[in-house]
Design an enzyme around this catalytic site. Sequence first.
Site, PDB file in Angstrom:
ATOM      1  N   HIS A  19       0.745  -0.874   0.137  1.00  0.00           N
ATOM      2  CA  HIS A  19      -0.254  -0.043   0.051  1.00  0.00           C
ATOM      3  C   HIS A  19       1.193   1.064   0.080  1.00  0.00           C
ATOM      4  CE1 HIS A  19      -4.042  -1.834   1.349  1.00  0.00           C
ATOM      5  NE2 HIS A  19      -2.912  -2.942   0.996  1.00  0.00           N
ATOM      6  N   ASP A 115      -5.594   6.199   1.384  1.00  0.00           N
ATOM      7  CA  ASP A 115      -6.086   4.701   0.913  1.00  0.00           C
ATOM      8  C   ASP A 115      -7.454   4.282   1.835  1.00  0.00           C
ATOM      9  OD1 ASP A 115      -3.934   1.515   0.695  1.00  0.00           O
ATOM     10  OD2 ASP A 115      -5.711   2.023   1.746  1.00  0.00           O
ATOM     11  N   TRP A 355      -0.638  -7.482  -6.217  1.00  0.00           N
ATOM     12  CA  TRP A 355      -1.059  -6.142  -7.489  1.00  0.00           C
ATOM     13  C   TRP A 355      -0.012  -5.266  -7.921  1.00  0.00           C
ATOM     14  CZ3 TRP A 355      -4.406  -6.881 -11.347  1.00  0.00           C
ATOM     15  CH2 TRP A 355      -4.568  -5.138 -11.784  1.00  0.00           C
TER      16      TRP A 355
HETATM   17  C1  UDX Z   1      -0.919  -7.383  -0.561  1.00  0.00           C
HETATM   18  C2  UDX Z   1      -1.691  -7.628  -0.990  1.00  0.00           C
HETATM   19  O1  UDX Z   1      -1.769  -9.215  -2.438  1.00  0.00           O
HETATM   20  C3  UDX Z   1      -1.513  -6.291  -3.154  1.00  0.00           C
HETATM   21  O2  UDX Z   1      -2.700  -6.897  -3.891  1.00  0.00           O
HETATM   22  C4  UDX Z   1      -2.683  -4.986  -2.022  1.00  0.00           C
HETATM   23  O3  UDX Z   1      -2.877  -4.519  -2.445  1.00  0.00           O
HETATM   24  C5  UDX Z   1      -1.441  -5.204  -0.996  1.00  0.00           C
HETATM   25  O4  UDX Z   1      -1.494  -6.156   0.307  1.00  0.00           O
HETATM   26  P1  UDX Z   1       1.292  -7.712  -0.948  1.00  0.00           P
HETATM   27  O5  UDX Z   1       2.161  -8.647  -0.723  1.00  0.00           O
HETATM   28  O6  UDX Z   1       2.121  -6.389  -0.279  1.00  0.00           O
HETATM   29  O7  UDX Z   1       0.428  -6.854  -1.322  1.00  0.00           O
HETATM   30  O8  UDX Z   1       2.371  -7.725  -2.435  1.00  0.00           O
HETATM   31  P2  UDX Z   1       2.090  -6.412  -3.893  1.00  0.00           P
HETATM   32  O9  UDX Z   1       1.279  -6.002  -3.706  1.00  0.00           O
HETATM   33  O10 UDX Z   1       2.942  -7.476  -4.525  1.00  0.00           O
HETATM   34  O11 UDX Z   1       3.004  -6.108  -3.433  1.00  0.00           O
HETATM   35  C6  UDX Z   1       4.581  -6.448  -2.695  1.00  0.00           C
HETATM   36  C7  UDX Z   1       5.150  -5.578  -3.258  1.00  0.00           C
HETATM   37  O12 UDX Z   1       6.744  -5.082  -2.748  1.00  0.00           O
HETATM   38  C8  UDX Z   1       5.531  -5.230  -4.842  1.00  0.00           C
HETATM   39  O13 UDX Z   1       5.738  -3.747  -4.846  1.00  0.00           O
HETATM   40  C9  UDX Z   1       7.040  -5.706  -4.833  1.00  0.00           C
HETATM   41  O14 UDX Z   1       8.044  -5.523  -5.689  1.00  0.00           O
HETATM   42  C10 UDX Z   1       7.904  -5.340  -3.520  1.00  0.00           C
HETATM   43  N1  UDX Z   1       8.853  -6.051  -2.881  1.00  0.00           N
HETATM   44  C11 UDX Z   1       8.128  -7.507  -3.057  1.00  0.00           C
HETATM   45  C12 UDX Z   1      10.232  -6.340  -2.940  1.00  0.00           C
HETATM   46  O15 UDX Z   1      10.746  -4.850  -3.138  1.00  0.00           O
HETATM   47  N2  UDX Z   1      11.219  -6.726  -3.026  1.00  0.00           N
HETATM   48  C13 UDX Z   1      11.068  -7.997  -2.960  1.00  0.00           C
HETATM   49  O16 UDX Z   1      11.637  -9.147  -2.290  1.00  0.00           O
HETATM   50  C14 UDX Z   1       9.481  -8.773  -2.803  1.00  0.00           C
END
Ligand code: UDX
Length: 479
Positions: A19, A115, A355
């Site tokens: 988020h 948010d 997402w």
């Molecule tokens: C969750 C939900 O599933 C998502 O759809 C919602 O909108 C927000 O909360 P999350 O587990 O944080 O999300 O996944 P994601 O939405 O994919 O965000 C993770 C972020 O962390 C991505 O931007 C990714 O690039 C970043 N990340 C992940 C890193 O920078 N390094 C890592 O090793 C893993």
Amino acid sequence: MKIQRRLRVVLVPYPFQGHVTPMLQLGSILHSQGFSVIVAHTEYSAPNYSNHPEFVFHSMNDGSHGIDMSFPSLENTYSMNENCKAPLRNYLARMMEEDEEEDVQGDQLACIIYDNVMFFVDDVATQLRLPSIVLRTFSAAYLNSMLTIFQEPEKYLPFEESQLLDPLPELHPLRYKDLTFPAIDNTVPEPVLEFCRAMSDIGSSVATIWNTMQDLENTMLLRLQEHYKVPFFPIGPFHKMVPSISSTSILEEDRSCIEWLDKQAPNSVLYVSLGSLVRIDDKELTETAWGLANSKQPFLWVIRPGSVSGFQCAEALPDGFEKMVGERGQIVKWAPQKQVLAHPAIAGFFTHCGWNSTLESILEEVPMICRPLLADQFVNARYLSQIYKVGLELEVIERTVIEKTVRKLMLSEGGKDLKRRVVEMKQNIVAGMQMDGSSQKNLNDLVDFISSLPSRCSPPTPVAIMCSNHTSSKCIIES
Ligand code: UDX
């Protein structure tokens, strides 16, 4: 279009990585359009100020001291919503008073953007008669699935174990099992439904900003707009609409994996990461480990500290695993994901389908293996595998199934089809980001919309006034 007068927007992120990232990206987009940006954040998980010298930061006392906030439980989320009310109200009220005292040419507070999980902001904005805008950090398809269920909850809930694989015709391609409510004894607790309602409600907010694209989700967006009756601004993908990239990572990124990727053959490595929130058990970790090892494909695996229940980190890996994979596998605690996905060595992404990760993968033309675990991830996984056809769904967590799925993605003709489609998908999205594309036009409209907002909404009247198009900027004020 650049604005003439400097207006200020206050952003309120929800303090979890998936988020915080889109909110800070939105801040950078708006800053590049001439707005000054204040980020009012919780004490818990404060953003790294030095990565964003262009923003002013304001920390709110969220009452989290001494409480385990590492997972966004309902309790934590509600207490954050309650505790931040007074600090935000006082901060904004002071700012508004100062605005009135200052020369009219100075920065002026235009609106507050929050948010959708920080729903308390709507109360504060209404009290101060300040226009507010909601940021949706997930897909329109996900919100549509929630709203469809709320409209007739008794039609869907509770559902039986035997119905899990039954299709939901109104919500194709979703099945009961993709409804993302944590069911207990085949029913969904009222507090969970209450929370989902609060998150989907926009109260008196005057517009909604989306990290999605009209070209991808137009039908859903139109359907939702009929329901909400306020202007929608789908201006995604944020991470590609930002003028320059600065890290939004809360955890420290281990950049050594980029050096390791530099040594790998082009299009040869599977990137494995389940995002910032989900936890798996040690059985799933073990099956994944052997599935990856037996696939014989190189992989880069993020095992986030605390992501395996009962373990700190990679010590949960099975004996003999590291010896078996040797140089072919690299494990890190947190990666610079956007750079990893953009690396020429990456061929596929084993993902939880958050997402942000979904958009990041598509925009780097990386096909996916979909392993959703919570919330919107199930909906995203279904769309990726059944509608966009750029991902393979992994429904059985068992080493032979994982091995087969990895090999299918990386080596088969079917895998090449997924790659072709993800390339096409990316091209369509990129077209929407050009000068005459939908995201760019919507961004121009958003800038005009914020610029034309009255600095204070009209005082509450007995009649609800609604914005019905992009040029109107009145607030909806419930009597
Ligand atoms: C969750 C939900 O599933 C998502 O759809 C919602 O909108 C927000 O909360 P999350 O587990 O944080 O999300 O996944 P994601 O939405 O994919 O965000 C993770 C972020 O962390 C991505 O931007 C990714 O690039 C970043 N990340 C992940 C890193 O920078 N390094 C890592 O090793 C893993």
